[in-house]
Structure formats: structure tokens, C-alpha cells
Motif scaffolding. Sequence first.
Motif, PDB file in Angstrom:
ATOM      1  N   VAL A 146     -34.301-107.161 -63.839  1.00 42.47           N
ATOM      2  CA  VAL A 146     -33.907-107.077 -62.408  1.00 42.47           C
ATOM      3  C   VAL A 146     -34.693-107.946 -61.506  1.00 42.47           C
ATOM      4  O   VAL A 146     -36.104-107.991 -61.822  1.00 42.47           O
ATOM      5  N   LYS A 147     -34.170-108.875 -60.742  1.00 44.88           N
ATOM      6  CA  LYS A 147     -35.073-109.813 -60.073  1.00 44.88           C
ATOM      7  C   LYS A 147     -34.155-110.336 -58.769  1.00 44.88           C
ATOM      8  O   LYS A 147     -32.828-110.072 -58.595  1.00 44.88           O
ATOM      9  N   PRO A 148     -34.802-110.947 -57.798  1.00 37.86           N
ATOM     10  CA  PRO A 148     -33.918-111.552 -56.706  1.00 37.86           C
ATOM     11  C   PRO A 148     -32.622-112.428 -56.872  1.00 37.86           C
ATOM     12  O   PRO A 148     -31.703-112.244 -56.223  1.00 37.86           O
ATOM     13  N   GLU A 149     -32.840-113.068 -58.122  1.00 36.09           N
ATOM     14  CA  GLU A 149     -31.703-113.842 -58.464  1.00 36.09           C
ATOM     15  C   GLU A 149     -30.561-113.184 -58.948  1.00 36.09           C
ATOM     16  O   GLU A 149     -29.140-113.667 -58.793  1.00 36.09           O
ATOM     17  N   ASN A 150     -30.777-111.816 -59.288  1.00 39.05           N
ATOM     18  CA  ASN A 150     -29.485-111.059 -59.759  1.00 39.05           C
ATOM     19  C   ASN A 150     -28.981-110.212 -58.689  1.00 39.05           C
ATOM     20  O   ASN A 150     -28.180-108.952 -59.014  1.00 39.05           O
ATOM     21  N   VAL A 151     -29.427-110.308 -57.532  1.00 39.05           N
ATOM     22  CA  VAL A 151     -28.853-109.511 -56.426  1.00 39.05           C
ATOM     23  C   VAL A 151     -28.355-110.454 -55.466  1.00 39.05           C
ATOM     24  O   VAL A 151     -28.667-111.197 -54.822  1.00 39.05           O
ATOM     25  N   LEU A 152     -27.003-109.888 -55.320  1.00 38.98           N
ATOM     26  CA  LEU A 152     -26.062-110.700 -54.348  1.00 38.98           C
ATOM     27  C   LEU A 152     -25.911-110.138 -52.976  1.00 38.98           C
ATOM     28  O   LEU A 152     -25.787-108.788 -52.827  1.00 38.98           O
ATOM     29  N   VAL A 153     -26.288-110.895 -52.146  1.00 44.54           N
ATOM     30  CA  VAL A 153     -26.018-110.072 -50.556  1.00 44.54           C
ATOM     31  C   VAL A 153     -24.962-110.718 -49.799  1.00 44.54           C
ATOM     32  O   VAL A 153     -25.175-112.014 -49.670  1.00 44.54           O
ATOM     33  N   ALA A 154     -24.052-109.839 -49.302  1.00 45.01           N
ATOM     34  CA  ALA A 154     -23.195-110.328 -48.571  1.00 45.01           C
ATOM     35  C   ALA A 154     -23.253-109.683 -47.122  1.00 45.01           C
ATOM     36  O   ALA A 154     -23.475-108.676 -46.907  1.00 45.01           O
ATOM     37  N   GLU A 155     -23.105-110.498 -45.969  1.00 46.32           N
ATOM     38  CA  GLU A 155     -23.082-110.032 -44.626  1.00 46.32           C
ATOM     39  C   GLU A 155     -22.092-108.930 -44.354  1.00 46.32           C
ATOM     40  O   GLU A 155     -21.049-109.266 -44.737  1.00 46.32           O
ATOM     41  N   ALA A 156     -22.539-107.964 -43.546  1.00 46.81           N
ATOM     42  CA  ALA A 156     -21.652-106.755 -43.352  1.00 46.81           C
ATOM     43  C   ALA A 156     -20.399-107.369 -42.445  1.00 46.81           C
ATOM     44  O   ALA A 156     -20.406-108.426 -41.682  1.00 46.81           O
TER      45      ALA A 156
END
Length: 664
Positions: A146-156
Motif C-alpha cells: 500500500v503506497k500512494p503510487e497504487n492509489v488512483l484518484v479520479a475527479e468526481a
Amino acid sequence: MNTQTADPLLGSLVDGRYRIRGRVARGGMATVYTAVDERLERTVALKIIHPAQVRDAAGQAFSLDRFTDEAKTIARLTHPNVVAVYDQGTHAGLPYLVMEYVRGRTLRDILAERRRLSPVEALALMEQVLSALGAAHRAGLVHRDVKPENVLVAEAPSGGGQNLVDAVAKVADFGLARAVEASADDPSGGQLMATVAYVAPELVTDGHADPRSDVYSAGIVLFEMLTGRVPYDGERPVEVAWQHVDRDVPPPSRIVAGLPPVLDELVASATRRSPGARPTDAGALLSAVQAARESVTQNTNAATQLLRPVAQDTVVVNHVVPSERPSWARLPGAQPAPRSRRRSAAPAAPVGLLEQLKQRYQRTMADPRGRLALISGAVVLALLVLTGGWWLGWGRYEVTPQLMNLTQEQAEATLRAAGLQVVYGDPQFREDVPKDVVLVQDPPPGERVLRGGAVRLILSKGAERYLVPDVSGKTWDLALTDLQAEPFKFKVVKAGERYDDLIPKNTVLDTDPKAGTEVPPGTEIKVIVSKGRAPLTVPFLEGKSLAEATKTLQEMGLRVVVERVQSDKPYDVVVKQDPPNGTGVEKNAAVTLQVSDNQSLRAMPEVRNARCGDAEGLLASMGLQVEVRGVLGDKNWFKVVNQDPQPNTPVQQGQHVIIDCQLG
């Protein structure tokens, strides 16, 4: 420079279905591409394992069966905050996964841009990450990285600009997770190293991971979102890893003043060094994060109410309703706080109780049968105490046998004979110990272990060796990336350059050692790259006389090497050249000319514009019968205007030739 042009997979069709359009990212184990599913007409992400990771089955780490089993397990993990897996297979011998394509950025990209997030944004994203991890933990999966590279963030969908409270977060790279049961029972599982900035202490000390390891890593990610940095750094990764073991994570408010104390408590709870002191899994931590978000939101709203000017007709409402949460993040209905209970005072002992016991003892001892029963009971009780003490202290234990330096088969046989089980930790490389020989055992030899219990063994992987990957045809930058990717530990140097007519400039021609060579870590890999096409082009010389060919090459600044060969061509005629015509060469390069040595057949020389006397002498010296026409007087006053045969025509000794001359 766009290095993707050298990727041979771009534009290819995988499994007759997925057309690769571009490369998204490259890691130590796999490369992720965007592709179009031509059957369903949708964009997907295609993750292909690197060729260097796919080894033969003879003792190597990668297992295609394990990859397939994990892909099936992950595909069943359906959750709105988990990157979905649609398909899996192999292409050109390389395993691949087909996954959901998320249009957005990684949390690492957002932190690089904004450095840190507000508490409300950080908690909103962490709720979604923990919701995904909680679903995985319930399915028996541990992410382990678990790290920031493995968290994808899509705008609402509604936008929102820089506000991430309503953004959608999805956790990726569950393809490298292993089932909890498999990680404990399968000795052949490959080693998975977590990123050292987020690694749990138990992964550093003994390689063991369970849901609480993901909880620890999530706590470090929350720390970074709140402060803009990770808690530990160091010159070497191993130094950073051991700081997780030896030090407590500092409170975020020590780095960023003014953070609410509830956030310090939340980070401290998730990052306890002892796994038993942390929340049991991501679901447990999610409840704590939701409660913290309610507290932070209410405090923020309350502060806003105090700062807002009160108009004449404004009604001040003390109770602030927090913003509505998505369905996946709603808290359960508020439960009333448990009432504090005071322990009621113990009832007083009945009056005369001790006196009654004393009287009963006296009556028993006065009766012989009662006295015998009492003594017998005391003896039985003493035997039970002694037997129980022996069992608890010694009887239920076995002595751990000596297993060090035994082969895997010998160690398993020894443990079976002792009635003990065996579990395996991650194997380790050792130059001086053969493969599948026991390096470490826990408990050590001679220590006690419960009967039927398990002894943990760590086996040797033998000498650490890696196959040099084939980087020929790739640009220098891309080749350097491939050669320095995990798990390789090579020293890469650009050893030289040379001209090549076919390979573009700055493209790899060869390596030393050659591709496919098995070498130890630290080996120096020398890379030869192309300088492109040479500045000079060798002309076509075959069929020309040696004199003419030599003059042409020397005017170009090239050296001439002559080899005489037997041929049916006329004497001094170029039969073959090396390099061939059209080849690029440097100035002062040598050009070898194979010249006919056929003395009986010569090429008619070019004598036009020469003085008739000189031309006649040259042709006569070749053994030819020369007829001179048009000369009246001194031949040196005349020059040749025509000749028969024409230049370069084969002629033999004694052959009649004609030169036409005129005054001039």
C-alpha cells in the motif's frame, strides 16, 4: 525523446482482442499499457509481466499457475474502490492481466503537485482506500504494498477543482498480493518486497504479512497526506526499513502545527510497531477514520460558524449536520454512549461464616471415615496439581531437532518423525549454501515446541544470479531503464559507439556480457550503441581498372588494399570490393579491391586525347598490334580522337587495334 517508439508491443494485438495503444507506466515486475478491447469497444489497462520475470520451472520464483490462481481470486474481488480485473492470459509467453482503466492521477502525482492535503481531504481519500482494503481482507487477500503510487484518484463527475472530498479513489496492483492462506502454506511462493517507506515492521524482521501489515502501510500513507513527507528517510533502503522496526512514527502535528489531536491518535493507532496493538484489519481502521472525519468536520464547521458574521435576521444553530456521505462511507446509526457502571459493593459475609466452617472441619476430623476422605481428597488434588504442572511445564513440549544445513527433504522427514509440522518463510540468496538447504530454523535447535506444533524454516535460494536481458534495438535510455529495473543489480556503463548503416543513432547494438548470460549482482554490463550511418559511402568500383578505382578512393580520403586473384576478367580490372558499394565508412577506412591477375586478357585502356606517339607506345607495351591512322609527320604533333576497341573492352596479346589521330 519519446522512448515508446522502440517498444515492440505498441500497436500489437493481444489474444486477438486487445489492441495496445500506449504505455502508461513501467515497474520492476511488469509494464502497464492502455489498450482497446476490440470486442467490447472499451479502453482497458493491460499489465504484462517482464520477460526477465518469466523463468523456467526449475527452481525459479515465478509461477504461472500461481499467477492464474491469483488473477481468478482478484477478479472475484468486486468493489467500487478496487481496480477491477477483467481477463488474464499469456502473450508471446508473457503472462498478462486485463484491468479497468481509471482516468485520473495517482495519489503520488497529487502529493507531488500539492505537497500535502487538508485533513478533511486526507480522511475522505483514506476512507475509500480502507474500504477497498477491507473488502480484500474479508476475501483473504493481503495487498502488501500500500503506497500512494497504487492509489488512483479520479475527479468526481461534478468537478470540484482542487477539492478531493468528492473524488473517487481506487486501489490498484492487487495482482501482486497473495492469499493469506497461500502465503502461510505454500513454500514455493515468490518473495514480495514492500516499498521501504511504507513497510510494516514484521515484514522487515521475519517477512510475515497479514491484514495488520496493510493497516500499518495505510497509516504511513495518511501521515504523508497530512504532512507532505514520510516519517523516515536514509541513504540506503535497508536503513529506512529498520527505522520502522526501531522507532515509533512521530505525531503528524509535530511536523504540521495545528493538526487536530484526533489525527495524531489515529496515525499512532495504525502504526504501532507491534501488530497486536493495531486495528485487526482495514475494516476496523475504517471505523476509526470515519469517526475522526466526523470530529474534524464538526470542528471545522463549528469554527466556520464562529467566524461568520451574524446578520440581523440570522438564526444561529448550534447543531451542525455533517455533509452527506456516499453509501459506501456512511456510518452506522449512532449508538448511545454506554453508561458508566459502578461496581456494586460486594455483599458482606454472613455473620458466623468462619465459625461454621471451623465447626464443620472439626466434625470431619473427629470422624475416622471423614478424616480418611479428606486426606484422600488432598492426595488426589496434589496429584492433579503435580500432573497438570508437569504437563503445562514440560509434558506438552517436544525438543526442536537440529535442522540447520539439512536439505528440504531431510528436514521434512526429520520433523515428521518428531511429530512436528513445517512452515516456510521467504527463501534467501546465499553464495556459499546450495539451493533448498536450511539456513534458519525457528525455534532454534534444542528449544521447546508444542507437540504437533510447527517449526518455521528459511531455505537457501542458492547463489544470486540474473539473466542479462536483451536490450538490442532499444534506445540507450530505455535500455538503461530495463537493465537497472528490479530485481537486477547491475552496474551499467556505455562502453563505446560504432557506426552502423541499419541501426539508428543512440540505439543499442550489443552488450557485454551477451543477453541471456547468467551473472551475479554487481556485474558491470557494457553497452555498445550505434553512431548511426558513417559519413562516407563506398562507391561501386567493380569492373573499373585498378588505376581508376584507386584514384576515386584516394580522392575520397580512403585507403586502398589490393589483392590479386585469378579471374576470367581482364588484367587489372576490379573483380570484387569490400566493403560493398553503398556501405557507410569513416575517413581513412581501408577498402579492399580484388583485382584480376589474368595476364592473357587485359582491358583496352582509355587513350583518347593522348598524344598519338604515347598512345601507340602504351598499347604496344601491352603486346597489341597498333594501327595508327591520320598521321603525317611527327606523331607527337597529333592526338588520338578515336580508338577501336573502346575503353575497358577485353583484348588479348597480338590483337589488332586502331587509333585515329588528328593534328592538334
